[in-house]
Design a protein around this motif. Structure first.
Motif, short mmCIF file in Angstrom:
data_model
loop_
_atom_site.label_atom_id
_atom_site.label_comp_id
_atom_site.label_asym_id
_atom_site.label_seq_id
_atom_site.Cartn_x
_atom_site.Cartn_y
_atom_site.Cartn_z
N ARG A 187 -151.74 45.04 98.68
CA ARG A 187 -152.46 44.24 97.60
C ARG A 187 -153.24 45.20 96.68
O ARG A 187 -152.90 45.19 95.63
N HIS A 188 -153.85 46.37 97.28
CA HIS A 188 -154.53 47.35 96.41
C HIS A 188 -153.39 48.18 95.39
O HIS A 188 -153.77 48.33 94.20
N ILE A 189 -152.43 48.41 96.17
CA ILE A 189 -151.38 49.50 95.45
C ILE A 189 -150.74 48.50 94.16
O ILE A 189 -150.50 49.06 93.12
N THR A 190 -150.53 47.26 94.59
CA THR A 190 -149.78 46.39 93.55
C THR A 190 -151.04 46.38 92.35
O THR A 190 -150.50 46.40 90.97
N LEU A 191 -152.09 45.93 92.48
CA LEU A 191 -153.06 45.85 91.42
C LEU A 191 -153.20 46.96 90.65
O LEU A 191 -153.53 47.25 89.52
#
Length: 462
Positions: free
Chosen positions: A374-378
């Motif tokens: 989730r963090h990497i995608t954002l």
């Protein structure tokens, strides 16, 4: 409308195209805040400092977005790919494969262990992510990401459960993760002509075969010890053997020359084969190297395989420093084109630098599998927005008309939600510094900015 107002509108439209992936209005608003925080110039982009910069009372909403809110990071990543194709897609596009490490302490973060840490150039306690980036004459951005789960981790049921690793996730090598990303991109119709990457990927014949099987070209780095033939050796087909069962497989004929390392082959090349080429612009001027190429037969299990290009790059300042590449490009491909594609790999290094320096790519404090993704995608979303802004500002400075905007059909499925939630408030004033810092930079090596650079890189001319 001044730059700040224009960016505010574009930011809202950019966020809106992803809004449908956040089922609840609360999660949509937290995603907006998280993206704003990643775009802000705070010293460290963890949830606490981003919340403070955004004027939020606490970081709980940002933390819920990573840990418990119902949303699909893979679906959001698919929408990111649509955005990248809309803005930067080109039939001659290049997909670059590479990895980067995230230094971590302790043993609980998913996938962490002592392993090769590329930012430090040594073995260190870290996580490793495998990434795909897109490069064309229109620009560049990340496309996809995979967390590398070491084999020890994949076999440790207790650690997997604690880090919430899905049961469907099994051990895969980094080239296998790269192949998985490529196959997803092909399924989705991402336009490309070439694939490039470092020797970890070039040393994987199954990956090179899969790319070639897709009808695409590759220029992939290989180890200096890789063995080849410059001339076809004599091979004996299967057949009778003396004093035993018939041979089932072909073999090199007695007296046939052995394959030689690519380093040995290149060392024999005459001086006139080498050409000094400036294929990209670096921070201190054009990236100048000596390049040479020749046709060779690669060795597959001790037998001659396909004819390929062997490409070599030599440092001018340190002639003993060479890099080697395989390419399946047609026999008539000019040297400049091979060097251009090989040089596109520098772009993903620029992406990592920008992602970590401007979009918080490495500044997370999460331990679980889904929170990492989730963090990497954002972060990849924030980086894509920044690269789009830079392109838009560059075109405006050049006086080009019709600078791209995120209106109309480009807003995708989230367009109906563009007006939902409160507008950008005081926090936007903090965001603009980060935007200006990146937008004002010169474009990286693989995104041509001038006619001469465009001619030398990805312009499709040789």
């Amino acid at each position: 409308m001044d730059d700040l107002a224009r960016w505010a509108t574009d930011f809202e439209r950019f966020h809106a195209r992803f809004a449908a992936f956040f089922a609840r209005s609360e999660a949509r608003e937290h995603a907006r805040h998280y993206l704003r925080g990643l775009l802000s110039p705070v010293q460290r982009k963890n949830t606490w400092q981003m919340a403070e910069a955004l004027g939020l009372p606490d970081p709980q909403g940002l933390q819920r977005l990573l840990y418990s809110s119902p949303w699909d990071a893979d679906a959001a990543c698919l929408e990111l790919q649509r955005f990248v194709v809309e803005q930067f897609g080109h039939p001659e596009g290049i997909v670059v494969l590479d990895e980067t490490a995230f230094i971590k302490k302790g043993t609980q973060s998913v996938g962490v262990q002592r392993q090769w840490c590329s930012p430090l150039g040594k073995t260190e306690n870290c996580q490793v992510g495998v990434f795909a980036a897109y490069v064309s004459e229109r620009g560049y951005a990340f496309l996809d990401r995979r967390l590398y789960l070491p084999e020890d981790w994949s076999q440790d049921a207790a650690r997997r459960q604690a880090a919430q690793v899905p049961q469907t996730v099994t051990f895969q090598t980094k080239p296998q993760l790269a192949k998985q990303m490529l196959e997803r991109l092909w399924e989705r119709g991402v336009p490309m002509r070439w694939v490039t990457g470092d020797e970890r990927y070039g040393d994987a014949p199954h990956l090179r075969d899969r790319i070639a099987g897709q009808g695409l070209g590759y220029v992939l780095a290989i180890s200096s010890s890789t063995v080849v033939w410059e001339q076809p050796p004599l091979v004996e087909p299967p057949g009778p053997s003396t004093g035993g069962r018939p041979r089932q497989h072909p073999r090199l004929a007695v007296g046939a020359p052995k394959a030689e390392s690519v380093a040995t082959v290149v060392a024999r090349w005459p001086a006139e084969r080498w050409h000094r080429l400036a294929i990209a612009a670096g921070e201190k001027g054009p990236r100048l190297y000596d390049w040479a190429a020749g046709r060779v037969l690669e060795s597959r299990e001790g037998l001659p395989g396909a004819w390929l290009w062997l490409l070599a790059r030599r440092s001018i300042a340190k002639p003993g420093e060479l890099a080697y590449y395989f390419s399946n490009a047609p026999a008539g491909t000019p040297l400049l084109k091979l060097a251009q594609v090989a040089g596109a790999r520098w772009t993903i290094e620029q992406c990592f630098e920008e992602g970590k320096g401007e979009a918080g790519l490495d500044e997370y404090e999460v331990r679980s599998w889904h929170s990492w993704h989730r963090h990497i995608t954002l972060s990849l979303m924030a980086h894509a927005f920044l690269t789009w802004v830079r392109r838009k500002e560059r075109e405006a400075r050049r006086g080009e008309k019709g600078a791209p905007r995120l209106g109309g059909s480009e807003c995708g499925r989230g367009a109906a939600l563009a007006g939902s939630g409160p507008p950008l408030a005081a926090a936007l004033g903090r965001v603009q510094t980060g935007l200006v810092a990146l937008a004002a930079r010169q474009a990286p090596a693989s995104a041509p900015q001038s006619p001469s650079a465009a001619r030398c890189l990805l312009a499709g001319r040789s």
